[in-house]
Motif scaffolding. Structure first.
Motif, short mmCIF file in Angstrom:
data_model
loop_
_atom_site.label_atom_id
_atom_site.label_comp_id
_atom_site.label_asym_id
_atom_site.label_seq_id
_atom_site.Cartn_x
_atom_site.Cartn_y
_atom_site.Cartn_z
N PHE A 60 6.47 -12.30 7.59
CA PHE A 60 6.94 -12.50 8.96
C PHE A 60 5.78 -12.40 9.93
CE2 PHE A 60 10.49 -10.80 6.52
CZ PHE A 60 11.50 -11.70 6.82
N ASP A 61 5.77 -13.27 10.94
CA ASP A 61 4.68 -13.27 11.91
C ASP A 61 4.67 -12.00 12.75
OD1 ASP A 61 3.80 -15.74 11.07
OD2 ASP A 61 5.01 -16.84 12.52
N ARG A 62 5.88 -11.54 13.12
CA ARG A 62 6.00 -10.35 13.95
C ARG A 62 7.09 -9.45 13.39
NH1 ARG A 62 7.60 -12.38 19.63
NH2 ARG A 62 9.15 -13.40 18.30
N PHE A 63 7.07 -8.18 13.80
CA PHE A 63 8.11 -7.25 13.35
C PHE A 63 9.46 -7.68 13.90
CE2 PHE A 63 10.52 -3.24 13.47
CZ PHE A 63 10.43 -2.91 12.13
N SER A 111 0.85 -1.19 0.00
CA SER A 111 0.00 0.00 0.00
C SER A 111 0.89 1.24 0.00
CB SER A 111 -0.89 0.01 1.24
OG SER A 111 -0.09 0.16 2.41
N ALA A 112 0.28 2.40 -0.18
CA ALA A 112 1.05 3.65 -0.20
C ALA A 112 1.81 3.86 1.11
CB ALA A 112 0.12 4.83 -0.48
N PRO A 163 1.02 0.30 14.01
CA PRO A 163 0.40 -0.92 13.46
C PRO A 163 0.67 -1.12 11.97
CG PRO A 163 -1.13 0.19 14.92
CD PRO A 163 0.02 1.13 14.73
N THR A 164 0.86 -0.03 11.24
CA THR A 164 1.15 -0.14 9.81
C THR A 164 2.53 -0.77 9.60
OG1 THR A 164 -0.17 1.83 9.35
CG2 THR A 164 1.33 1.12 7.63
N VAL A 165 3.46 -0.46 10.50
CA VAL A 165 4.80 -1.06 10.42
C VAL A 165 4.70 -2.56 10.67
CG1 VAL A 165 7.13 -1.08 11.38
CG2 VAL A 165 5.90 1.09 11.15
N THR A 166 3.86 -2.94 11.63
CA THR A 166 3.67 -4.36 11.92
C THR A 166 3.04 -5.08 10.72
OG1 THR A 166 3.36 -3.86 14.27
CG2 THR A 166 2.59 -6.00 13.50
N ARG A 167 2.05 -4.43 10.10
CA ARG A 167 1.42 -5.03 8.92
C ARG A 167 2.40 -5.15 7.76
NH1 ARG A 167 -2.94 -1.70 10.47
NH2 ARG A 167 -2.36 -0.14 8.89
#
Length: 285
Positions: free
Chosen positions: A60-63, A15-16, A49-53
């Motif tokens: 990857f399951d987690r950051f 996404s952007a 949360p966008t970084v996690t997504r």
């Protein structure tokens, strides 16, 4: 690098907002990928949360798993000291060393190092407990330097030096939630230092980690990770940027402690005068 290629291959599917994260991370890869979620989100102007997504979009399951993959691949590609010497003797000399060091020090003003220095200052200044300064076989020099300077501004500063005595491990039993440990850990990372960090974190204290650009595994436990360059045109790693970053932290703390540090320095001078400690350090006396 595998993760970098993965980001590039997935870029058009992002996404952007996620593309902004990708640009921030690849700008100074790998060090720009290894800050905290909040730090990366701030630089990319997105929400945490966008970084996690973003990490999940890459598989990857987690950051944390995303960052661990980067650290692993960088560490795997790292040369041993012997290989560095071999490469050095094959490729030429260490000319331009001072310019190289100056460039490394100047980059401390940029993120993520710049923001990490500010965070380290806030954590140390806010502590009402002890400050422990710890380093490994090589990096303990920087830890002792911090302790020496910081002890002139506040009390309860302790340098834990592994070389000096086995008693330093026992001091870990005294660590409390109000304490802060500033830990220097550079390649090749010592398991002993990770164990120390794990114990300290388990006791609730905060950890400020100063490490190289490849990042010590301790960054998973640290409240703040301050990455500095150690590589130069010489085959020998340098502590110069780490000491410069330490000086930046100390300079900021001088302004914060103000009257507290002034009163302590007066007390220290009085104690030294009465005991004669340091009285003969001036060769002209």
């Amino acid at each position: 690098m595998i993760v970098r290629k993965l980001i590039d291959s997935k870029f058009n599917q992002l996404s952007a907002s996620e593309r902004r994260i990708a640009k921030v991370i690849t700008e100074r890869y790998p060090v720009s990928a290894l800050g905290g979620v909040e730090d990366i989100a701030k630089r990319a102007e997105v929400s945490p949360p966008t970084v996690t997504r973003f990490a999940k979009r890459l598989g990857f399951d987690r950051f944390n798993d995303f960052q661990r993959a980067i650290r692993s691949e960088v560490q795997d590609s790292e040369s041993s000291p012997l290989a560095l010497f071999d490469r050095y003797h094959r490729s030429g000399s260490g000319s331009g060393l001072l310019a190289d060091l100056a460039a490394s020090v100047s980059r401390l003003e940029d993120d993520p190092a710049g923001s990490a220095i500010a965070q380290a200052v806030d954590i140390i200044a806010a502590s009402r407990g002890r400050i422990y300064c710890v380093g490994g076989r090589w990096s303990s020099v920087a830890a002792q330097y911090l302790a020496f300077q910081l002890a002139t501004m506040r009390g309860e500063v302790h340098a834990l030096t592994p070389q000096a005595s086995g008693l330093w491990v026992d001091r870990l039993c005294d660590v409390k939630r109000s304490d802060v440990m500033v830990l220097y850990d550079f390649r090749r990372y010592q398991d002993e230092m990770f164990a120390v960090a794990d114990i300290v974190r388990g006791r609730g204290a905060k950890i400020v980690l100063v490490t190289d650009l490849d990042l010590s595994p301790i960054c998973e436990l640290a409240e703040v990770t301050l990455p500095v360059a150690v590589a130069t045109t010489s085959p020998l790693d340098t502590l110069a940027p780490a000491i410069a970053a330490t000086d930046a932290i100390l300079a900021a703390l001088v302004d914060i402690y103000k009257s507290q540090s002034s009163a302590r320095m007066k007390l220290l001078e009085e104690v030294r005068r009465k005991t004669g400690a340091g009285a003969n350090l001036d060769p002209l006396r």
